[in-house]
Design a protein around this motif. Structure first.
Motif, mmCIF file in Angstrom:
data_model
loop_
_atom_site.group_PDB
_atom_site.id
_atom_site.type_symbol
_atom_site.label_atom_id
_atom_site.label_comp_id
_atom_site.label_asym_id
_atom_site.label_seq_id
_atom_site.Cartn_x
_atom_site.Cartn_y
_atom_site.Cartn_z
ATOM 1 N N MET A 1 26.234 34.810 -33.338
ATOM 2 C CA MET A 1 24.965 35.069 -33.930
ATOM 3 C C MET A 1 24.529 34.016 -34.728
ATOM 4 N N VAL B 1 29.618 42.636 -38.844
ATOM 5 C CA VAL B 1 28.487 41.648 -38.069
ATOM 6 C C VAL B 1 27.865 41.105 -39.151
ATOM 7 N N THR C 1 29.958 32.895 -22.967
ATOM 8 C CA THR C 1 30.593 33.544 -21.671
ATOM 9 C C THR C 1 32.078 33.292 -21.987
ATOM 10 N N GLY D 1 20.944 41.045 -34.625
ATOM 11 C CA GLY D 1 21.857 41.368 -33.486
ATOM 12 C C GLY D 1 22.447 42.636 -33.472
ATOM 13 N N VAL D 2 22.389 43.332 -34.793
ATOM 14 C CA VAL D 2 23.152 44.772 -35.048
ATOM 15 C C VAL D 2 21.905 45.665 -34.148
ATOM 16 N N ALA E 1 28.186 37.044 -40.148
ATOM 17 C CA ALA E 1 26.973 36.060 -39.803
ATOM 18 C C ALA E 1 26.773 35.010 -41.194
ATOM 19 N N LEU F 1 32.670 39.545 -17.798
ATOM 20 C CA LEU F 1 33.275 40.347 -18.603
ATOM 21 C C LEU F 1 34.154 41.376 -18.281
ATOM 22 N N LEU G 1 28.422 44.612 -25.846
ATOM 23 C CA LEU G 1 28.377 43.813 -27.057
ATOM 24 C C LEU G 1 28.043 42.476 -26.925
ATOM 25 N N PHE G 2 28.677 41.847 -25.663
ATOM 26 C CA PHE G 2 28.594 40.568 -25.525
ATOM 27 C C PHE G 2 27.496 40.275 -24.176
ATOM 28 N N ASP H 1 32.494 46.926 -25.374
ATOM 29 C CA ASP H 1 32.983 45.462 -25.286
ATOM 30 C C ASP H 1 31.954 44.812 -24.321
ATOM 31 N N LEU I 1 24.521 39.371 -26.081
ATOM 32 C CA LEU I 1 24.706 37.884 -26.907
ATOM 33 C C LEU I 1 24.231 37.040 -25.657
ATOM 34 N N GLY I 2 24.378 37.446 -24.389
ATOM 35 C CA GLY I 2 24.392 36.470 -23.415
ATOM 36 C C GLY I 2 25.233 36.228 -22.084
ATOM 37 N N ALA I 3 26.443 36.862 -22.440
ATOM 38 C CA ALA I 3 27.497 36.635 -21.485
ATOM 39 C C ALA I 3 27.280 37.503 -20.203
ATOM 40 N N SER I 4 27.978 37.041 -19.123
ATOM 41 C CA SER I 4 27.677 37.620 -18.037
ATOM 42 C C SER I 4 28.502 38.839 -17.992
ATOM 43 N N GLN J 1 19.931 36.990 -39.070
ATOM 44 C CA GLN J 1 20.590 36.738 -37.752
ATOM 45 C C GLN J 1 21.546 38.034 -37.338
ATOM 46 N N GLY J 2 22.265 38.400 -38.454
ATOM 47 C CA GLY J 2 23.324 39.571 -38.436
ATOM 48 C C GLY J 2 22.499 40.800 -38.254
ATOM 49 N N ILE K 1 22.043 45.726 -30.540
ATOM 50 C CA ILE K 1 23.141 46.355 -29.972
ATOM 51 C C ILE K 1 22.818 47.985 -30.021
#
Lengths: 152, 142
Positions: B83, B27, B93, A14-15, B31, A121, A110-111, A107, A114-117, A10-11, A18
């Motif tokens: 993650m 990260v 969010t 994600g990396v 995780a 942000l 990055l987020f 910043d 991960l799904g944030a708007s 998972q890590g 990004i």
């Protein structure tokens, strides 16, 4: 063991996601900076900053902090204070602004990966940084102003 | 007046890869640690303990792990925690926006101080902004 793998995968995933954005972005930023566009950008940014008592010269560390991060912006503040390009009060106003609002590009990416708007942000950060800096400018007494009053 | 040279691309790519490396160094271990927390039951303990406070921001107890890793380590650690957990987009969010205001405190507060702003004052301003925005988002976000 299974758990360790799960976390590791998972890590790494994600990396990778990004990195796909960060590497091209850094290339673009390098080109932007090498062409002196930050200075030009600063001319536009300086206008709203005039409302919180910050000169065009003082706005530049903030622009740098917003694009490249707090360390770079703070370094410029120290330099600007030493060379007399900003006053102690101005340094406090822009220091406050950039403590809240820095490394906006990194910043936010990055987020949002991960799904944030992205708008959520960015906008609250800019807005609150401006509001807080506005009050800091209002309520801070410039040390040199006191001296002038005594002389007058 | 605009030029692109190979040197610029090289420097940019190097900066990007360095950032990616810094990111990976934090990260991936985070995780893994959070995954271990979950398997060992420690996560449940943290979750149960922090759930009442996280509710103020419309968050579940698990989100405390994200907030704490962001506040005390950095945003990369917070990303690693996200993650490894299974939070909703709404929770991600709220956590992320709160952390935008207040993060990496052990590193960033001294930096602000060096630039001439008192440490406790910057800390209070950043924490207040974070909490205020979290409270608002907890109510406003559907």
């Amino acid at each position: 063991m299974n758990v360790l793998w799960e976390g590791l995968i998972q890590g790494l995933k994600g990396v990778w996601n990004i990195a796909l954005i960060v590497v091209p972005l850094m290339i673009v930023l390098e080109i932007v900076q090498s062409n002196g566009w930050l200075r030009k950008l600063n001319r536009y940014f300086a206008k709203p900053f005039a409302g919180i008592g910050v000169s065009e010269e003082g706005a530049f560390p903030v622009v740098v902090a917003m694009v490249f991060g707090l360390t770079y912006g703070s370094g410029l503040i120290i330099n600007h204070v030493r060379t007399g390009r900003v006053t102690a009060k101005e340094a406090k106003v822009i220091g406050t602004f950039m403590a809240i609002s820095h490394a906006l590009i990194e910043d936010t990416i990055l987020f949002s990966v991960l799904g944030a708007s992205p708008l959520l942000l960015l906008l609250p950060r800019l807005l609150l940084a401006y509001v807080v800096a506005f009050f800091v400018n209002r309520w801070t007494v410039e040390p040199s102003a006191k001296g002038n009053n005594l002389n007058a | 007046m605009f030029e692109v040279t190979g040197k610029m691309i090289q420097r940019g790519a190097k900066a990007g890869l360095e950032t990616t490396w810094e990111l990976a160094k934090v990260v991936v271990p985070t995780a893994v640690v959070v995954a271990v927390f979950r398997a060992s039951g420690l996560l449940d303990t943290i979750t149960a303990w922090s759930a009442p406070y996280m509710k103020w921001f419309g968050l579940s107890g698990e989100a405390a792990v994200v907030l704490f890793s962001g506040l005390f380590v950095n945003l990369y650690a917070a990303a690693g925690s996200i993650m490894a957990l299974t939070l909703s987009v709404r929770e991600i969010t709220i956590c992320a926006v709160m952390l935008m205001f207040c993060h990496s405190l052990l590193v960033e507060l001294p930096i602000s101080k060096k630039a001439g702003s008192p440490l406790s004052y910057i800390f209070l301003v950043r924490l207040a902004c974070s909490v205020a925005v979290g409270l608002v988002l907890g109510v406003v976000l559907p």
